[in-house]
Design a protein around this motif. Structure first.
Motif, PDB file in Angstrom:
ATOM      1  N   ASN A  25      -1.916 -48.322  41.988  1.00  0.00           N
ATOM      2  CA  ASN A  25      -1.430 -46.964  41.745  1.00  0.00           C
ATOM      3  C   ASN A  25      -1.976 -46.520  40.395  1.00  0.00           C
ATOM      4  OD1 ASN A  25       0.503 -47.728  39.603  1.00  0.00           O
ATOM      5  ND2 ASN A  25       1.614 -48.705  41.305  1.00  0.00           N
ATOM      6  N   ILE A  26      -1.736 -45.272  40.047  1.00  0.00           N
ATOM      7  CA  ILE A  26      -2.343 -44.698  38.838  1.00  0.00           C
ATOM      8  C   ILE A  26      -1.855 -45.385  37.566  1.00  0.00           C
ATOM      9  CG2 ILE A  26      -0.626 -42.875  38.420  1.00  0.00           C
ATOM     10  CD1 ILE A  26      -4.479 -42.525  38.187  1.00  0.00           C
ATOM     11  N   LEU A  27      -0.663 -45.988  37.599  1.00  0.00           N
ATOM     12  CA  LEU A  27      -0.124 -46.633  36.411  1.00  0.00           C
ATOM     13  C   LEU A  27      -0.946 -47.850  35.993  1.00  0.00           C
ATOM     14  CD1 LEU A  27       3.725 -46.458  37.156  1.00  0.00           C
ATOM     15  CD2 LEU A  27       2.235 -44.750  36.092  1.00  0.00           C
ATOM     16  N   GLU A  28      -1.632 -48.468  36.943  1.00  0.00           N
ATOM     17  CA  GLU A  28      -2.438 -49.650  36.624  1.00  0.00           C
ATOM     18  C   GLU A  28      -3.733 -49.300  35.893  1.00  0.00           C
ATOM     19  OE1 GLU A  28      -3.079 -52.244  39.919  1.00  0.00           O
ATOM     20  OE2 GLU A  28      -0.951 -52.791  40.090  1.00  0.00           O
ATOM     21  N   THR A  29      -4.008 -48.007  35.731  1.00  0.00           N
ATOM     22  CA  THR A  29      -5.217 -47.605  34.989  1.00  0.00           C
ATOM     23  C   THR A  29      -4.916 -47.317  33.519  1.00  0.00           C
ATOM     24  OG1 THR A  29      -4.990 -45.219  35.420  1.00  0.00           O
ATOM     25  CG2 THR A  29      -6.105 -46.539  37.103  1.00  0.00           C
ATOM     26  N   ILE A  30      -3.663 -47.494  33.115  1.00  0.00           N
ATOM     27  CA  ILE A  30      -3.286 -47.241  31.721  1.00  0.00           C
ATOM     28  C   ILE A  30      -3.804 -48.368  30.825  1.00  0.00           C
ATOM     29  CG2 ILE A  30      -1.330 -47.057  30.111  1.00  0.00           C
ATOM     30  CD1 ILE A  30       0.264 -45.775  32.428  1.00  0.00           C
ATOM     31  N   GLY A  31      -4.333 -47.989  29.661  1.00  0.00           N
ATOM     32  CA  GLY A  31      -4.768 -48.970  28.673  1.00  0.00           C
ATOM     33  C   GLY A  31      -6.253 -49.262  28.709  1.00  0.00           C
ATOM     34  N   ASN A  32      -6.681 -50.207  27.859  1.00  0.00           N
ATOM     35  CA  ASN A  32      -8.094 -50.578  27.724  1.00  0.00           C
ATOM     36  C   ASN A  32      -8.972 -49.365  27.442  1.00  0.00           C
ATOM     37  OD1 ASN A  32      -7.728 -53.436  28.261  1.00  0.00           O
ATOM     38  ND2 ASN A  32      -7.255 -52.802  30.358  1.00  0.00           N
ATOM     39  N   THR A  33      -8.476 -48.515  26.573  1.00  0.00           N
ATOM     40  CA  THR A  33      -9.245 -47.325  26.181  1.00  0.00           C
ATOM     41  C   THR A  33     -10.347 -47.729  25.196  1.00  0.00           C
ATOM     42  OG1 THR A  33      -7.620 -46.906  24.440  1.00  0.00           O
ATOM     43  CG2 THR A  33      -7.307 -45.754  26.531  1.00  0.00           C
ATOM     44  N   PRO A  34     -11.437 -46.969  25.137  1.00  0.00           N
ATOM     45  CA  PRO A  34     -12.584 -47.396  24.330  1.00  0.00           C
ATOM     46  C   PRO A  34     -12.428 -47.127  22.836  1.00  0.00           C
ATOM     47  CG  PRO A  34     -13.061 -45.309  25.396  1.00  0.00           C
ATOM     48  CD  PRO A  34     -11.730 -45.758  25.939  1.00  0.00           C
ATOM     49  N   LEU A  35     -13.159 -47.909  22.055  1.00  0.00           N
ATOM     50  CA  LEU A  35     -13.376 -47.622  20.640  1.00  0.00           C
ATOM     51  C   LEU A  35     -14.728 -46.941  20.529  1.00  0.00           C
ATOM     52  CD1 LEU A  35     -12.374 -50.718  18.443  1.00  0.00           C
ATOM     53  CD2 LEU A  35     -11.207 -48.526  18.617  1.00  0.00           C
ATOM     54  N   VAL A  36     -14.787 -45.822  19.845  1.00  0.00           N
ATOM     55  CA  VAL A  36     -16.022 -45.043  19.727  1.00  0.00           C
ATOM     56  C   VAL A  36     -16.369 -44.858  18.249  1.00  0.00           C
ATOM     57  CG1 VAL A  36     -17.168 -42.865  20.279  1.00  0.00           C
ATOM     58  CG2 VAL A  36     -15.489 -43.824  21.880  1.00  0.00           C
ATOM     59  N   LYS A  37     -17.580 -45.199  17.883  1.00  0.00           N
ATOM     60  CA  LYS A  37     -18.018 -45.041  16.491  1.00  0.00           C
ATOM     61  C   LYS A  37     -18.148 -43.556  16.158  1.00  0.00           C
ATOM     62  CE  LYS A  37     -21.737 -46.336  13.262  1.00  0.00           C
ATOM     63  NZ  LYS A  37     -22.183 -44.992  12.855  1.00  0.00           N
ATOM     64  N   LEU A  38     -17.574 -43.160  15.022  1.00  0.00           N
ATOM     65  CA  LEU A  38     -17.730 -41.791  14.530  1.00  0.00           C
ATOM     66  C   LEU A  38     -18.926 -41.752  13.590  1.00  0.00           C
ATOM     67  CD1 LEU A  38     -13.998 -40.824  13.895  1.00  0.00           C
ATOM     68  CD2 LEU A  38     -15.390 -40.423  15.925  1.00  0.00           C
ATOM     69  N   ASN A  39     -19.698 -40.691  13.673  1.00  0.00           N
ATOM     70  CA  ASN A  39     -20.958 -40.641  12.933  1.00  0.00           C
ATOM     71  C   ASN A  39     -21.027 -39.473  11.957  1.00  0.00           C
ATOM     72  OD1 ASN A  39     -22.563 -42.864  14.401  1.00  0.00           O
ATOM     73  ND2 ASN A  39     -21.767 -41.642  16.089  1.00  0.00           N
ATOM     74  N   LYS A  40     -21.151 -38.258  12.482  1.00  0.00           N
ATOM     75  CA  LYS A  40     -21.380 -37.099  11.617  1.00  0.00           C
ATOM     76  C   LYS A  40     -20.154 -36.713  10.804  1.00  0.00           C
ATOM     77  CE  LYS A  40     -23.277 -32.406  11.717  1.00  0.00           C
ATOM     78  NZ  LYS A  40     -23.799 -31.313  12.569  1.00  0.00           N
ATOM     79  N   ILE A  41     -19.006 -36.671  11.443  1.00  0.00           N
ATOM     80  CA  ILE A  41     -17.802 -36.155  10.785  1.00  0.00           C
ATOM     81  C   ILE A  41     -17.319 -37.086   9.665  1.00  0.00           C
ATOM     82  CG2 ILE A  41     -15.984 -37.204  12.219  1.00  0.00           C
ATOM     83  CD1 ILE A  41     -14.730 -34.341  12.338  1.00  0.00           C
ATOM     84  N   THR A  42     -17.739 -38.360   9.712  1.00  0.00           N
ATOM     85  CA  THR A  42     -17.337 -39.334   8.693  1.00  0.00           C
ATOM     86  C   THR A  42     -18.515 -39.736   7.809  1.00  0.00           C
ATOM     87  OG1 THR A  42     -17.714 -41.079  10.325  1.00  0.00           O
ATOM     88  CG2 THR A  42     -15.451 -40.301  10.053  1.00  0.00           C
ATOM     89  N   SER A  43     -19.490 -38.862   7.697  1.00  0.00           N
ATOM     90  CA  SER A  43     -20.711 -39.198   6.949  1.00  0.00           C
ATOM     91  C   SER A  43     -20.440 -39.490   5.472  1.00  0.00           C
ATOM     92  CB  SER A  43     -21.737 -38.061   7.069  1.00  0.00           C
ATOM     93  OG  SER A  43     -21.198 -36.846   6.585  1.00  0.00           O
TER      94      SER A  43
ATOM     95  N   GLU B 179      -7.523 -42.314  23.122  1.00  0.00           N
ATOM     96  CA  GLU B 179      -6.467 -42.530  24.110  1.00  0.00           C
ATOM     97  C   GLU B 179      -6.444 -41.495  25.233  1.00  0.00           C
ATOM     98  OE1 GLU B 179      -3.846 -45.145  24.238  1.00  0.00           O
ATOM     99  OE2 GLU B 179      -5.645 -45.953  23.299  1.00  0.00           O
ATOM    100  N   THR B 180      -7.306 -40.498  25.125  1.00  0.00           N
ATOM    101  CA  THR B 180      -7.370 -39.513  26.218  1.00  0.00           C
ATOM    102  C   THR B 180      -7.895 -40.130  27.514  1.00  0.00           C
ATOM    103  OG1 THR B 180      -8.144 -37.292  26.800  1.00  0.00           O
ATOM    104  CG2 THR B 180      -9.685 -38.700  25.642  1.00  0.00           C
ATOM    105  N   PHE B 181      -8.454 -41.351  27.445  1.00  0.00           N
ATOM    106  CA  PHE B 181      -8.947 -42.030  28.645  1.00  0.00           C
ATOM    107  C   PHE B 181      -7.818 -42.572  29.511  1.00  0.00           C
ATOM    108  CE2 PHE B 181     -12.818 -41.819  26.228  1.00  0.00           C
ATOM    109  CZ  PHE B 181     -13.823 -41.743  27.179  1.00  0.00           C
ATOM    110  N   ASN B 182      -6.587 -42.559  29.016  1.00  0.00           N
ATOM    111  CA  ASN B 182      -5.449 -42.916  29.861  1.00  0.00           C
ATOM    112  C   ASN B 182      -5.281 -41.858  30.951  1.00  0.00           C
ATOM    113  OD1 ASN B 182      -4.313 -45.389  28.710  1.00  0.00           O
ATOM    114  ND2 ASN B 182      -3.925 -44.137  26.883  1.00  0.00           N
ATOM    115  N   PRO B 183      -4.674 -42.205  32.093  1.00  0.00           N
ATOM    116  CA  PRO B 183      -4.582 -41.240  33.200  1.00  0.00           C
ATOM    117  C   PRO B 183      -3.812 -39.972  32.880  1.00  0.00           C
ATOM    118  CG  PRO B 183      -3.210 -43.162  33.620  1.00  0.00           C
ATOM    119  CD  PRO B 183      -4.080 -43.500  32.454  1.00  0.00           C
ATOM    120  N   GLY B 184      -2.820 -40.086  31.996  1.00  0.00           N
ATOM    121  CA  GLY B 184      -2.080 -38.897  31.559  1.00  0.00           C
ATOM    122  C   GLY B 184      -2.687 -38.262  30.339  1.00  0.00           C
ATOM    123  N   ASN B 185      -3.878 -38.752  29.951  1.00  0.00           N
ATOM    124  CA  ASN B 185      -4.678 -38.209  28.841  1.00  0.00           C
ATOM    125  C   ASN B 185      -4.031 -38.355  27.479  1.00  0.00           C
ATOM    126  OD1 ASN B 185      -5.528 -35.740  31.185  1.00  0.00           O
ATOM    127  ND2 ASN B 185      -6.945 -37.298  30.464  1.00  0.00           N
TER     128      ASN B 185
END
Length: 453
Positions: A6-24, A35-41
């Motif tokens: 069910n959709i609840l089993e897709t919660i978690g294991n969200t990615p880590l993404v390197k920030l580049n320009k905004i943290t220059s 965390e927007t990669f969770n099913p409820g965003n």
């Protein structure tokens, strides 16, 4: 076959993404936990399911029951997904400052939404805290979630979010930065990371109008710090039990404007379309840059999706109304560009005073130019009308020419803001700007004040 039951089993294991320009401007490696990669965003999916499962386990939530919660929208979405899968009804009590998108999304997933005023004390019977509790008491077979004080909130992040960050960084994380609302995310993650490495520093992002920073630094709950603010999802006018101040190394506060501006910057500069608290978090991280060394690994958590703020931070008109768009305003034409397409409201010399009063009321304005066949010949001001009415109750049936004041000065579209400002004084409440082709518009003190950043 690989699939989720069910959709609840897709919660978690969200990615880590390197920030580049905004943290220059920061030497350290900065990674965003998106965390927007969770099913409820949002990050709230994690704790919503945990709180429900723990309540089921100890009998607080019974089959066919009604879940009731006060939410800024994201927890409600997580609860809604779980309620659908598990067969519960859901009532979300939400404050009126939350975006329309959040309310519409909650209704779309079957929640009943009750809207309460923002600008009231937590103990006020109209507050979303009080209404949530009352509805839970009045509704048969109901369970009040109370995410602020529910320990399952922080436990979810101790069991899930913290371990994910540790594993994804291979134990190299040195700093964790996150907005603080209920306190579950920061406290749960902080507890796990500090158990793994006591030297990990944890910073909370607070907002102006919230009590967290001063309370953490002084132990004083200062009610004078509490006032209404725009930023959603972080800051509080209460001290939730889930905020474990002993695990937090410090707070930094971010203004509403900076939170909104940096929310947009994340989309434009990193391609990461996230919500208002993410903008606050990244601006707070930049404010803390002197704490980071080149070898550090800084993880900043982005709570939710930008789709919930399309009518707010991602809307130019909304941003402009609040003075959040840094647009250069140097001329008379700049001052009225947001409403230059609207027709100039005028009144004629032979019309009655009652007509002018009706127009002032209808268009919610304070000044009206007076015209005759030859052009602008006078002006009407609500203060002068009021004074005249006090002296003569029959004034409403008199022609405008008997009460009108001097005509407003007319300036060219390119006239400087400074020159326009000098023309507005106690004897002259407005200026007309000539836009060409017979078109004119009015500039008032309100337009001048609105241009002040």
């Amino acid at each position: 076959m690989k699939y989720a039951k069910n959709i609840l089993e897709t919660i978690g294991n969200t990615p880590l993404v390197k920030l580049n320009k905004i943290t220059s401007g920061i030497d350290a490696l900065v990674l965003a936990k998106v965390e927007t990669f969770n099913p409820g965003n949002s990050v709230k999916d994690r704790m919503a399911v945990k709180m429900i499962e723990d309540a089921e386990a100890d009998g607080r939530l019974k089959p066919g029951g009604t879940i009731i919660e006060g939410t800024s929208g994201n927890t409600g979405m997580g609860l809604a997904l779980a309620a659908i899968v598990k067969g519960y009804k859901l009532v979300c009590v939400i404050s009126d400052k939350q975006s329309k998108e959040k309310m519409d999304i909650l209704r779309a997933v079957g929640a009943k939404v009750v809207v309460c005023p923002t600008d009231v004390e937590p103990t006020d019977p109209r507050s979303y805290y009080s209404v949530s509790k009352r509805l839970a008491e009045e509704t048969p077979n109901a369970w009040y979630v109370n995410q602020y004080d529910n320990p399952s909130n922080a436990i979810a992040h101790y069991e899930q979010t913290g371990p994910e960050i540790w594993e994804q960084t291979e134990g190299r994380v040195t700093h964790f930065v996150v907005g603080v609302g209920t306190g579950g995310t920061i406290s749960g993650v902080a507890k796990y990371l500090k158990e793994k490495n006591p030297n990990v520093k944890v910073w909370g992002i607070d907002t102006y109008g919230s009590v967290f920073k001063k309370y953490h630094e002084t132990g004083i709950f200062d009610e004078n710090e509490i006032y209404s603010y725009i930023t959603e999802g972080i800051g509080e006018d209460i001290l939730p039990k889930n905020v474990d101040f002993s695990l937090i190394d410090g707070f930094t506060k971010v203004t509403d404007k900076d939170a909104a501006v940096y929310t947009r910057k994340l989309a434009l500069e990193e391609g990461i379309f996230v919500g208002n608290s993410a903008g606050a978090a990244i601006k707070g991280l930049l404010q803390l840059k002197e704490h980071f060394k080149p070898e550090d690994v800084v993880v900043v958590l982005f709570h939710d999706s930008g789709s919930r703020y399309v009518g707010k931070m991602f809307n130019d008109d909304w941003m402009r109304e609040r003075g959040f768009l840094d647009e250069e305003i140097t001329t008379a034409e700049d001052l009225i560009k947001d409403h230059a397409d609207k027709p100039l409201v005028v009144v004629r010399t032979e019309e009655l005073v009652s007509h002018a009063i009706e127009r002032l009321r209808k268009y919610k304005i304070s000044q009206i130019p007076v015209i005759d066949a030859n052009g602008f010949v006078g002006s009407v001001d609500e203060t002068d009308l009021f004074r005249s009415y006090v002296e003569d109750k029959d004034i409403a049936e008199k022609p405008i020419r008997e009460v009108m004041g001097r005509p407003y000065p007319v300036v060219k579209a390119g006239t400087s803001v400074e020159e326009v400002s000098r023309l507005i004084n106690k004897d002259n409440q407005a200026v007309l700007v000539d836009l060409g082709n017979g078109r004119h518009h009015i500039i008032t003190k309100h337009d001048i004040i609105s241009a002040i950043k």
